[in-house]
Design a protein around this motif. Structure first.
Motif, short mmCIF file in Angstrom:
data_model
loop_
_atom_site.label_atom_id
_atom_site.label_comp_id
_atom_site.label_asym_id
_atom_site.label_seq_id
_atom_site.Cartn_x
_atom_site.Cartn_y
_atom_site.Cartn_z
N UNK A 1 0.84 -1.20 0.00
CA UNK A 1 0.00 0.00 0.00
C UNK A 1 0.88 1.25 0.00
N UNK A 2 0.47 2.25 -0.77
CA UNK A 2 1.24 3.48 -0.82
C UNK A 2 1.05 4.28 0.47
N UNK A 3 2.16 4.73 1.04
CA UNK A 3 2.13 5.48 2.29
C UNK A 3 2.18 6.98 2.07
N UNK A 4 2.63 7.42 0.91
CA UNK A 4 2.70 8.85 0.62
C UNK A 4 1.29 9.40 0.44
N UNK A 5 1.00 10.53 1.09
CA UNK A 5 -0.30 11.17 0.97
C UNK A 5 -0.26 12.21 -0.14
N UNK A 6 -1.25 12.14 -1.05
CA UNK A 6 -1.33 13.04 -2.19
C UNK A 6 -2.60 13.89 -2.06
N UNK A 7 -2.47 15.20 -2.31
CA UNK A 7 -3.61 16.11 -2.27
C UNK A 7 -3.68 16.89 -3.58
N UNK A 8 -4.90 17.17 -4.04
CA UNK A 8 -5.05 17.94 -5.28
C UNK A 8 -4.97 19.43 -5.00
N UNK A 9 -5.21 20.24 -6.05
CA UNK A 9 -5.10 21.68 -5.94
C UNK A 9 -6.11 22.26 -4.95
N UNK A 10 -7.22 21.53 -4.72
CA UNK A 10 -8.26 21.98 -3.80
C UNK A 10 -8.11 21.40 -2.40
N UNK A 11 -6.93 20.83 -2.14
CA UNK A 11 -6.58 20.28 -0.82
C UNK A 11 -7.39 19.03 -0.47
N UNK A 12 -7.90 18.35 -1.50
CA UNK A 12 -8.63 17.10 -1.28
C UNK A 12 -7.67 15.93 -1.45
N UNK A 13 -7.77 14.94 -0.55
CA UNK A 13 -6.89 13.79 -0.62
C UNK A 13 -7.20 12.95 -1.85
N UNK A 14 -6.15 12.48 -2.52
CA UNK A 14 -6.28 11.67 -3.74
C UNK A 14 -5.69 10.29 -3.46
N UNK A 15 -6.52 9.26 -3.35
CA UNK A 15 -5.99 7.90 -3.13
C UNK A 15 -5.20 7.46 -4.36
N UNK A 16 -4.08 6.77 -4.14
CA UNK A 16 -3.30 6.26 -5.26
C UNK A 16 -3.08 4.76 -5.11
N UNK A 17 -3.04 4.08 -6.26
CA UNK A 17 -2.70 2.67 -6.31
C UNK A 17 -2.00 2.42 -7.64
N UNK A 18 -1.66 1.17 -7.93
CA UNK A 18 -0.93 0.88 -9.17
C UNK A 18 -1.75 1.13 -10.42
N UNK A 19 -3.08 1.21 -10.27
CA UNK A 19 -3.94 1.43 -11.43
C UNK A 19 -4.01 2.90 -11.85
N UNK A 20 -3.74 3.82 -10.91
CA UNK A 20 -3.91 5.23 -11.26
C UNK A 20 -2.67 6.10 -11.01
#
Length: 218
Positions: A135-154
């Motif tokens: 599982x990815x541990x890095x937290x990603x947020x978009x320009x609107x400060x919303x969390x973006x879940x990441x996996x190998x598909x995206x």
């Protein structure tokens, strides 16, 4: 721990310490974390497959904003000073790098955090960290400060070429191999920006505690 402001980093609090077989870069006895200035993804996320893990290791090669603002210039200068600090610490703590195959020497070649890239801007390599289950541990947020879940598909569509961002990074380890020394850094938290790489001034920020909520200032 809060991300450290590089401009006020106190060399007295910067240490090397052994954690298992890895040598960690510690600040106040915790892994050093920094908040970067604006960065740019020129190639998109890449991955490599290592024989000792069941999951591909993803990473970004990115470069700093070419802005002439004080914040951007100061960050580059501070990274250079941090390189010097790491090199000096390694020389002072060579025994930490003893191994069955190599006896460390003080005349090593140092690999800087921002590495040369020909006629193009210097690159910084950042790992997108994973846990033991992949599982990815890095937290990603978009320009609107919303969390973006990441996996190998995206992950390749999210961390794609042309994106700009700020990020909190952590030093994974300092390495010594075959007469060379360098450091490995991972993304703890990343926030995308709508701006493009330009000469616009950047706002100052010093980072903060890294949790599931966004801690990166605009």
């Amino acid at each position: 721990m809060p991300a450290v402001d590089l401009q006020t980093l106190d060399i007295k609090n910067l240490k090397l310490g052994k954690s298992g077989r890895a040598v960690k870069l510690l600040y106040d006895k915790q892994p050093l974390q920094l908040c970067t200035s604006t960065m740019y993804i020129p190639f998109g996320v890449k991955f490599s497959v290592k024989e000792w893990t069941n999951y591909p290791e993803y990473y970004l090669d990115c470069f700093l904003n070419n802005s002439k603002s004080d914040i951007s210039i100061n960050f580059k200068e501070c990274i250079g000073r941090l390189d010097s600090m790491i090199s000096d610490l390694v020389k002072q703590n060579l025994t930490l790098f003893n191994s069955k195959t190599e006896s460390p020497r003080s005349d090593f070649d140092y690999s800087p955090i921002l590495r040369e890239n020909g006629q193009y801007p210097k690159l910084m390599r950042l790992q997108v960290s994973r846990d033991r289950n992949g599982n990815f541990e890095s937290f990603i947020f978009d320009e609107n400060k919303q969390k973006v879940p990441i996996d190998e598909n995206n992950i390749e569509s999210i961390l794609c070429k042309g994106k700009t961002f700020k990020t909190i990074i952590e030093c994974v380890k300092v390495w010594y191999y075959n007469g060379k020394v360098g450091s490995i850094w991972k993304i703890v938290q990343l926030k995308f920006s709508e701006r493009t790489v330009s000469n616009e001034p950047e706002e100052n920020n010093t980072g903060g505690n890294v949790y599931n909520s966004l801690m990166i200032d605009d």
